[in-house]
Write a protein that holds these residues in place. Structure first.
Motif, PDB file in Angstrom:
ATOM      1  N   ARG A 123       6.696   6.729  11.667  1.00 36.05           N
ATOM      2  CA  ARG A 123       7.946   6.104  11.244  1.00 36.05           C
ATOM      3  C   ARG A 123       7.792   4.596  11.322  1.00 36.05           C
ATOM      4  O   ARG A 123       7.220   4.080  12.279  1.00 36.05           O
ATOM      5  N   ASN A 163       1.343   4.288   2.744  1.00 35.59           N
ATOM      6  CA  ASN A 163       2.572   4.330   3.545  1.00 35.59           C
ATOM      7  C   ASN A 163       3.283   5.669   3.385  1.00 35.59           C
ATOM      8  O   ASN A 163       3.825   6.210   4.358  1.00 35.59           O
ATOM      9  N   ARG A 164       3.251   6.240   2.200  1.00 37.54           N
ATOM     10  CA  ARG A 164       3.834   7.577   2.007  1.00 37.54           C
ATOM     11  C   ARG A 164       3.066   8.619   2.824  1.00 37.54           C
ATOM     12  O   ARG A 164       3.662   9.504   3.442  1.00 37.54           O
ATOM     13  N   LEU A 165       1.744   8.505   2.849  1.00 39.61           N
ATOM     14  CA  LEU A 165       0.922   9.421   3.641  1.00 39.61           C
ATOM     15  C   LEU A 165       1.298   9.322   5.115  1.00 39.61           C
ATOM     16  O   LEU A 165       1.504  10.337   5.780  1.00 39.61           O
ATOM     17  N   TYR A 166       1.390   8.110   5.627  1.00 37.33           N
ATOM     18  CA  TYR A 166       1.716   7.938   7.047  1.00 37.33           C
ATOM     19  C   TYR A 166       3.063   8.575   7.371  1.00 37.33           C
ATOM     20  O   TYR A 166       3.215   9.231   8.396  1.00 37.33           O
ATOM     21  N   GLU A 167       4.027   8.422   6.481  1.00 36.75           N
ATOM     22  CA  GLU A 167       5.338   9.029   6.720  1.00 36.75           C
ATOM     23  C   GLU A 167       5.256  10.554   6.653  1.00 36.75           C
ATOM     24  O   GLU A 167       5.878  11.242   7.468  1.00 36.75           O
ATOM     25  N   ARG A 168       4.470  11.089   5.728  1.00 34.08           N
ATOM     26  CA  ARG A 168       4.298  12.547   5.664  1.00 34.08           C
ATOM     27  C   ARG A 168       3.657  13.088   6.938  1.00 34.08           C
ATOM     28  O   ARG A 168       3.922  14.212   7.349  1.00 34.08           O
ATOM     29  N   ARG A 208       0.850  -1.194   0.000  1.00 35.16           N
ATOM     30  CA  ARG A 208       0.000   0.000   0.000  1.00 35.16           C
ATOM     31  C   ARG A 208       0.890   1.250   0.000  1.00 35.16           C
ATOM     32  O   ARG A 208       0.941   2.015   0.950  1.00 35.16           O
ATOM     33  N   ALA A 209       1.610   1.422  -1.092  1.00 35.27           N
ATOM     34  CA  ALA A 209       2.647   2.448  -1.179  1.00 35.27           C
ATOM     35  C   ALA A 209       2.110   3.851  -0.911  1.00 35.27           C
ATOM     36  O   ALA A 209       2.733   4.627  -0.173  1.00 35.27           O
ATOM     37  N   ALA A 210       0.994   4.225  -1.502  1.00 33.11           N
ATOM     38  CA  ALA A 210       0.455   5.575  -1.307  1.00 33.11           C
ATOM     39  C   ALA A 210       0.091   5.805   0.150  1.00 33.11           C
ATOM     40  O   ALA A 210       0.387   6.872   0.714  1.00 33.11           O
TER      41      ALA A 210
END
Length: 65
Positions: free
Chosen positions: A53, A44-49, A40-42
Motif C-alpha cells: 500500500r 506500481n499496479r503489481l506492488y498493489e496486487r 512506473r504505472a505497471a
C-alpha cells in the motif's frame, strides 16, 4: 529490481518479490518497504496486487560536493 524486457509479463517480478518477502518473514522482519517512481504505472499496479500500500513519505536526495 528490474526484470529484463524479454521476461516481462511472465510473472518473474512477482516471483522475485514473493521470494524476497519469504526471506524477510524468515528473518523476522515486521514490514517490507519499497520505493517506486510514480511514472512506473505497471510496477506500481503489481506492488498493489501483491498487497503493498502506498505511504505518504518524502524522499530526499543530494549529490556530494
Amino acid at each position: 529490481m528490474v526484470v529484463d524486457d524479454a521476461a516481462r509479463g511472465r510473472g518473474v517480478a512477482g516471483l522475485l518479490i514473493e521470494e524476497a518477502l519469504g526471506i524477510a518473514r524468515r528473518a523476522g522482519a515486521r514490514t517490507v518497504d519499497l520505493t517506486s517512481r510514480p511514472d512506473r504505472a505497471a510496477a506500481n499496479r503489481l506492488y498493489e496486487r501483491l498487497g503493498f500500500r502506498a505511504r505518504r513519505s518524502t524522499v530526499y536526495r543530494r549529490t556530494p560536493g
